[in-house]
Write an enzyme that holds these catalytic residues in place. Structure first.
Site, mmCIF file in Angstrom:
data_model
loop_
_atom_site.group_PDB
_atom_site.id
_atom_site.type_symbol
_atom_site.label_atom_id
_atom_site.label_comp_id
_atom_site.label_asym_id
_atom_site.label_seq_id
_atom_site.Cartn_x
_atom_site.Cartn_y
_atom_site.Cartn_z
ATOM 1 N N LYS A 110 0.592 -1.284 -0.239
ATOM 2 C CA LYS A 110 0.194 -0.458 0.206
ATOM 3 C C LYS A 110 0.725 1.396 0.246
ATOM 4 C CE LYS A 110 -4.289 -1.722 2.321
ATOM 5 N NZ LYS A 110 -4.719 -1.923 2.386
ATOM 6 N N ASN A 161 -5.069 1.750 -2.098
ATOM 7 C CA ASN A 161 -5.395 0.501 -1.838
ATOM 8 C C ASN A 161 -6.387 0.719 -3.092
ATOM 9 O OD1 ASN A 161 -8.189 2.290 -1.175
ATOM 10 N ND2 ASN A 161 -8.982 0.214 0.071
ATOM 11 N N GLY A 166 -1.413 -0.811 15.057
ATOM 12 C CA GLY A 166 -1.003 -0.315 13.544
ATOM 13 C C GLY A 166 -0.242 0.646 13.086
ATOM 14 N N GLY A 187 0.444 0.766 9.824
ATOM 15 C CA GLY A 187 0.727 1.024 7.947
ATOM 16 C C GLY A 187 -0.212 1.110 7.341
ATOM 17 N N GLY A 188 -0.470 0.952 6.108
ATOM 18 C CA GLY A 188 -1.242 1.111 4.764
ATOM 19 C C GLY A 188 -2.551 1.318 5.836
ATOM 20 N N GLY A 198 -12.739 -7.825 9.468
ATOM 21 C CA GLY A 198 -13.432 -6.854 8.568
ATOM 22 C C GLY A 198 -13.777 -6.965 7.804
#
Length: 289
Positions: free
Chosen positions: A73, A94, A133, A135-136, A258
């Site tokens: 990403k 994304n 987290g 990240g992306g 998710g």
């Protein structure tokens, strides 16, 4: 599907690793079929080292675009021609759209996360969130939550290659929104426990809980959770992650994987590629059944 594929079929991809667990091909291909659109969506195992060739293939094959997921990403950004303002601010992509060889990167993860909560009639505006987290996906969730009006976000991450990105996220949120963001070392378990205890929602945006880490969770003790809070795991394969199991042991009422986030971020990507609205209720019933 074989009845739909012909010489005019338009290809859309998904580039990530690992990716064979993904529900995105099921979601998009059924949406295409429902609306009678001549598109096909395929998943490709793409690691960072293969990413430049894969992005060039979007242009070479005249693909309409692609989704991008872990671990690509952020690595994909220098390979694109343009970024949507939200993707530029968040520093992660994304969704890629190909307009006659010009590749534009978008991010739909953050809005997908917030919409997934709204779909469950849950409101975290004005509340505190603890997020694991940076990240992306974690960046997109944190920034969008802050923009939408979440009061405070405690971001936890290991002091690894993502730590500098986490610091950037905190600085950006504090400078550009009314949300108070703080950064914490995820190895400080007592601090981690205290921040979760003070939050209305705990969200794990890491890859812990999915293969090959499906037997792991960052929170192992059910007493860290309260029944009246929300626990959200961005992983959806397996459907019930180790984190979700721990939360249910604590009697947490609102526990989610998710899938809802994937559905809502996918609907936004679908609109970018096709100009059509995804039949969300139809796909929701298909995925959640």
């Amino acid at each position: 599907m074989t009845e739909r594929i012909d010489g005019h079929t338009i290809l859309i991809g998904l580039m990530a690793y690992p990716i064979r667990h993904s529900m995105s091909p099921t979601m998009h291909n059924n949406a295409f079929a429902k609306l009678g659109l001549n598109y096909v969506y395929l998943a490709f195992d793409v690691t960072n080292d293969k990413l430049p060739d894969a992005i060039n293939a979007i242009r070479t094959l005249d693909m309409r675009g692609s989704n991008v997921s872990m671990p690509n990403k952020q690595k994909v950004i220098p390979l694109l021609d343009k970024l949507d303002p939200a993707a530029e601010m968040i520093g992660a992509v994304n969704t890629i759209v190909n307009d006659n060889g010009v590749l534009t990167g978008y991010t739909t993860d953050g809005t997908g996360f917030m919409q997934a909560l709204k779909d469950e009639n849950l409101n975290i505006i004005g509340e505190k969130m603890t997020l694991a987290g940076a990240g992306g996906a974690g960046t997109a969730i944190a920034v969008q939550a802050a923009l939408d009006g979440v009061k405070e976000i405690s971001i936890f991450n290991a002091k690894d290659s993502i730590w500098e990105n986490a610091k950037r996220n905190v600085e950006m949120i504090n400078e550009k929104t009314n949300c108070k963001a703080t950064l914490h070392d995820i190895d400080d378990k007592e601090d981690f426990r205290k921040e979760i205890a003070d939050s209305i929602i705990y969200c794990d945006s890491t890859g812990v809980g999915m293969k090959p880490l499906e037997d792991l969770t960052l929170v192992e003790d059910p007493t860290w959770f309260r029944p009246d809070m929300i626990v959200f795991d961005t992983v959806y394969a397996p459907r019930t992650t180790k984190l979700m199991t721990v939360a249910k042991q604590a009697g947490v009422k609102h526990v989610f994987n998710g899938l809802g986030m994937m559905l809502e971020q996918g609907a936004q990507a679908f609109k970018l590629w096709t100009g059509e609205d995804m039949p969300v209720e139809y796909i929701h019933d298909l995925l959640f059944s």
